[in-house]
Design a protein around this motif. Structure first.
Motif, PDB file in Angstrom:
ATOM      1  N   THR A 157       0.826  -1.209   0.000  1.00 41.24           N
ATOM      2  CA  THR A 157       0.000   0.000   0.000  1.00 41.24           C
ATOM      3  C   THR A 157       0.863   1.262   0.000  1.00 41.24           C
ATOM      4  N   ALA A 158       2.115   1.144   0.451  1.00 41.53           N
ATOM      5  CA  ALA A 158       3.026   2.294   0.498  1.00 41.53           C
ATOM      6  C   ALA A 158       3.794   2.464  -0.810  1.00 41.53           C
ATOM      7  N   LYS A 159       3.228   1.981  -1.902  1.00 38.05           N
ATOM      8  CA  LYS A 159       3.897   2.069  -3.212  1.00 38.05           C
ATOM      9  C   LYS A 159       4.307   3.508  -3.528  1.00 38.05           C
ATOM     10  N   SER A 160       3.435   4.472  -3.272  1.00 43.16           N
ATOM     11  CA  SER A 160       3.725   5.866  -3.594  1.00 43.16           C
ATOM     12  C   SER A 160       4.936   6.376  -2.812  1.00 43.16           C
ATOM     13  N   TYR A 161       5.046   5.961  -1.542  1.00 37.94           N
ATOM     14  CA  TYR A 161       6.183   6.383  -0.712  1.00 37.94           C
ATOM     15  C   TYR A 161       7.500   5.881  -1.310  1.00 37.94           C
TER      16      TYR A 161
ATOM     17  N   SER B 104      -7.411 -11.083   8.601  1.00 38.82           N
ATOM     18  CA  SER B 104      -6.582 -10.871   7.407  1.00 38.82           C
ATOM     19  C   SER B 104      -7.252  -9.916   6.432  1.00 38.82           C
ATOM     20  N   ASN B 105      -8.563 -10.055   6.285  1.00 36.72           N
ATOM     21  CA  ASN B 105      -9.293  -9.172   5.376  1.00 36.72           C
ATOM     22  C   ASN B 105      -9.481  -7.770   5.969  1.00 36.72           C
ATOM     23  N   ILE B 106      -9.640  -7.697   7.288  1.00 37.86           N
ATOM     24  CA  ILE B 106      -9.713  -6.387   7.941  1.00 37.86           C
ATOM     25  C   ILE B 106      -8.391  -5.646   7.745  1.00 37.86           C
ATOM     26  N   CYS B 107      -7.295  -6.391   7.736  1.00 33.52           N
ATOM     27  CA  CYS B 107      -5.965  -5.787   7.613  1.00 33.52           C
ATOM     28  C   CYS B 107      -5.854  -4.947   6.345  1.00 33.52           C
ATOM     29  N   GLY B 108      -6.331  -5.487   5.221  1.00 35.22           N
ATOM     30  CA  GLY B 108      -6.266  -4.745   3.965  1.00 35.22           C
ATOM     31  C   GLY B 108      -7.046  -3.443   4.030  1.00 35.22           C
ATOM     32  N   LEU B 109      -8.252  -3.511   4.610  1.00 32.86           N
ATOM     33  CA  LEU B 109      -9.091  -2.316   4.748  1.00 32.86           C
ATOM     34  C   LEU B 109      -8.440  -1.317   5.707  1.00 32.86           C
ATOM     35  N   PHE B 110      -7.927  -1.803   6.816  1.00 38.03           N
ATOM     36  CA  PHE B 110      -7.286  -0.955   7.815  1.00 38.03           C
ATOM     37  C   PHE B 110      -6.081  -0.210   7.237  1.00 38.03           C
ATOM     38  N   VAL B 111      -5.237  -0.942   6.501  1.00 36.50           N
ATOM     39  CA  VAL B 111      -4.028  -0.330   5.939  1.00 36.50           C
ATOM     40  C   VAL B 111      -4.386   0.683   4.852  1.00 36.50           C
ATOM     41  N   SER B 112      -5.408   0.376   4.049  1.00 35.97           N
ATOM     42  CA  SER B 112      -5.838   1.320   3.006  1.00 35.97           C
ATOM     43  C   SER B 112      -6.299   2.634   3.623  1.00 35.97           C
ATOM     44  N   ILE B 113      -7.121   2.536   4.668  1.00 38.78           N
ATOM     45  CA  ILE B 113      -7.609   3.742   5.355  1.00 38.78           C
ATOM     46  C   ILE B 113      -6.455   4.469   6.040  1.00 38.78           C
ATOM     47  N   LEU B 114      -5.544   3.700   6.659  1.00 41.38           N
ATOM     48  CA  LEU B 114      -4.392   4.290   7.340  1.00 41.38           C
ATOM     49  C   LEU B 114      -3.531   5.091   6.369  1.00 41.38           C
TER      50      LEU B 114
ATOM     51  N   SER C 168      -3.216  12.405   4.327  1.00 37.44           N
ATOM     52  CA  SER C 168      -4.087  13.579   4.413  1.00 37.44           C
ATOM     53  C   SER C 168      -3.679  14.492   5.558  1.00 37.44           C
ATOM     54  N   ILE C 169      -3.283  13.894   6.676  1.00 35.77           N
ATOM     55  CA  ILE C 169      -2.919  14.678   7.860  1.00 35.77           C
ATOM     56  C   ILE C 169      -1.570  15.364   7.686  1.00 35.77           C
ATOM     57  N   PHE C 170      -0.595  14.616   7.149  1.00 35.88           N
ATOM     58  CA  PHE C 170       0.768  15.141   7.039  1.00 35.88           C
ATOM     59  C   PHE C 170       1.083  15.542   5.600  1.00 35.88           C
ATOM     60  N   THR C 171       1.554  16.761   5.419  1.00 38.42           N
ATOM     61  CA  THR C 171       1.913  17.229   4.076  1.00 38.42           C
ATOM     62  C   THR C 171       3.238  16.641   3.621  1.00 38.42           C
ATOM     63  N   SER C 172       4.085  16.274   4.569  1.00 35.05           N
ATOM     64  CA  SER C 172       5.386  15.685   4.241  1.00 35.05           C
ATOM     65  C   SER C 172       5.252  14.175   4.085  1.00 35.05           C
ATOM     66  N   LYS C 173       5.707  13.651   2.947  1.00 35.59           N
ATOM     67  CA  LYS C 173       5.667  12.205   2.727  1.00 35.59           C
ATOM     68  C   LYS C 173       6.540  11.471   3.738  1.00 35.59           C
ATOM     69  N   ARG C 174       7.637  12.125   4.122  1.00 35.58           N
ATOM     70  CA  ARG C 174       8.553  11.539   5.101  1.00 35.58           C
ATOM     71  C   ARG C 174       7.848  11.346   6.440  1.00 35.58           C
ATOM     72  N   THR C 175       7.179  12.375   6.941  1.00 33.22           N
ATOM     73  CA  THR C 175       6.471  12.296   8.224  1.00 33.22           C
ATOM     74  C   THR C 175       5.315  11.307   8.148  1.00 33.22           C
ATOM     75  N   ALA C 176       4.577  11.343   7.036  1.00 36.47           N
ATOM     76  CA  ALA C 176       3.451  10.411   6.850  1.00 36.47           C
ATOM     77  C   ALA C 176       3.939   8.972   6.901  1.00 36.47           C
ATOM     78  N   ALA C 177       5.076   8.693   6.237  1.00 33.77           N
ATOM     79  CA  ALA C 177       5.620   7.330   6.197  1.00 33.77           C
ATOM     80  C   ALA C 177       6.066   6.878   7.583  1.00 33.77           C
ATOM     81  N   ILE C 178       6.688   7.784   8.344  1.00 38.03           N
ATOM     82  CA  ILE C 178       7.170   7.437   9.683  1.00 38.03           C
ATOM     83  C   ILE C 178       6.014   6.983  10.573  1.00 38.03           C
ATOM     84  N   TYR C 179       4.938   7.780  10.620  1.00 42.61           N
ATOM     85  CA  TYR C 179       3.795   7.417  11.463  1.00 42.61           C
ATOM     86  C   TYR C 179       3.033   6.217  10.903  1.00 42.61           C
ATOM     87  N   TYR C 180       3.040   6.079   9.589  1.00 45.05           N
ATOM     88  CA  TYR C 180       2.399   4.939   8.925  1.00 45.05           C
ATOM     89  C   TYR C 180       3.053   3.631   9.368  1.00 45.05           C
ATOM     90  N   PHE C 181       4.375   3.571   9.314  1.00 45.10           N
ATOM     91  CA  PHE C 181       5.086   2.346   9.693  1.00 45.10           C
ATOM     92  C   PHE C 181       5.106   2.138  11.209  1.00 45.10           C
TER      93      PHE C 181
END
Length: 411
Positions: free
Chosen positions: A31-35, A159-169, A175-188
């Protein structure tokens, strides 16, 4: 004495959490392909190597993830990888946590001057994550097999909830963080929190009377110590559950042959559809639809278990029709001149097909995983659950391999 009950569905919910945890590494990275592609491996430095790594990231990731996952799922059935079932899960989760710490550190540093080092470090991380994930997933399905079959369904649901959860996350963090770096840090970091929850709740299980009763009554405690090498009738177990193993394999093969490779490349045929934005069209009709309805399909098995084990293969086999159905939608793979006619151009018809495919994937896979351990003696149910888990990941891998043929089928 009357068997203890699962008060407040405590054990059931813990297995849902572990279902989320088993697929967390795979979903987080895919899901983090863009990062990875648009930020870490972008061509901002005008580096040819960066562009090469970015364009091939998903292909490398899929092989780096699925091959060790398949190998270690199967090895875990026959080889004692790291001790008894409890130690395997503990060591697997700890290794995954350590690797996510490394991933967060890599997100913090500027790697623009060494894209090759970053890329191959990430690939090694993916390999190790999926080695641990293969053992973790296989062992969890083995342990839950000693419980009533709805508990196996709880792991599939997670397992199926995981996909939905990660997509929303992913959407929320970007959306919250303008910096991709900060977004990725909190994402992981969120992935680490989920894995810590899996780690903590796992040690709560032996304190529960319902869990202990099912482990003891099914003769599953210290199973690895009781059965040595060839004393476990692997072939006999495999034959008894072979029909359900086919159901598991075929369900996931068809699903991964379509999703996300074909599904995400289907475009709107007109400008009259309710969703106008092309990016949003794919996000909603593909990723959100699949993850939501696969989860609902798994949840449905809590109330309905039809058809039974004997005839489940019928709807499972009929799902193969989804492959040509999706190919006849407005599937437009990148850099491919489509020659196959588009027969399903109505977006609502395509979306309905996508919903049925997604729901049936969650529903039928849950039933097959639930039925498999019930076909053998209680003392062999752990191994039956492990076989089913290994066949699940084998179906995923085979579906991904088949998906590479799809652009050629429409060209």
């Amino acid at each position: 004495m009357e068997p203890p009950k699962d008060k407040w569905n405590f054990v059931l919910l813990i297995f849902v959490v572990h279902g989320i945890g088993t697929l967390m590494p795979w979903n987080m990275f895919i899901t983090a392909k863009s990062y990875f592609v648009d930020y870490k491996l972008s061509d901002n430095t005008n580096s040819t190597s960066s562009t090469t790594y970015a364009s091939n990231f998903l292909q490398y990731h899929n092989f780096a993830a699925q091959i060790p996952n398949v190998v270690f799922n199967w090895l875990n059935i026959f080889v004692n990888l790291g001790g008894d079932l409890t130690k395997r899960i503990v060591f697997s989760i700890l290794l995954e946590l350590a690797l996510f710490i490394l991933t967060v550190i890599l997100a913090m540093v500027d790697s623009s001057n060494w894209p090759g080092v970053f890329f191959w470090t990430t690939m090694v991380t993916v390999v190790l994550l999926n080695m641990a994930g293969g053992v973790y997933q296989n062992t969890i399905y083995g342990m839950v097999a000693t419980h009533p079959f709805k508990y196996t369904g709880a792991v599939v649901l997670g397992s199926n909830i995981c996909g939905l959860f990660v997509s929303i996350l992913s959407i929320v963090s970007n959306s919250i963080f303008t910096s991709k770096r900060t977004a990725a840090i909190y994402y992981f970091i969120t992935a680490m929190v989920v894995l810590l929850a899996c780690f903590d709740t796992f040690f709560a299980l032996p304190l529960n009377k319902f869990y202990r009763y099912n482990q003891l009554s099914r003769n599953s405690v210290d199973e690895e110590k009781k059965f040595k090498g060839s004393s476990v009738p692997y072939w006999a177990i495999f034959k008894k559950i072979s029909l359900q193993l086919y159901n598991v394999f075929c369900t996931f093969f068809v699903t991964l042959a379509i999703f996300p490779s074909v599904h995400s490349d289907i475009k709107a045929s007109s400008n009259n559809f309710i969703i106008q934005d092309p990016g949003l069209f794919t996000s909603v009709t593909c990723f959100l639809t699949f993850n939501l309805f696969a989860m609902l399909g798994s949840l449905t098995t809590s109330w309905v278990q039809w058809p039974g084990p004997k005839y489940l293969f019928v709807p499972v086999t009929l799902r193969i029709v989804f492959i040509p159905l999706f190919l006849y939608c407005n599937y437009l793979p990148l850099n491919v001149d489509r020659k196959l006619p588009v027969l399903i151009s109505n977006e609502w018809a395509y979306w309905l097909i996508a919903i049925i495919m997604s729901w049936s994937s969650g529903y039928l896979s849950s039933l097959a995983m639930m039925y498999a351990p019930e076909k053998v003696e209680p003392k062999y149910q752990v191994k039956a659950g492990m076989f089913a888990a290994a066949m699940l990941i084998t179906g995923i891998f085979a579906g991904i391999l088949f998906s590479f043929l799809n652009p050629y089928l429409v060209a």
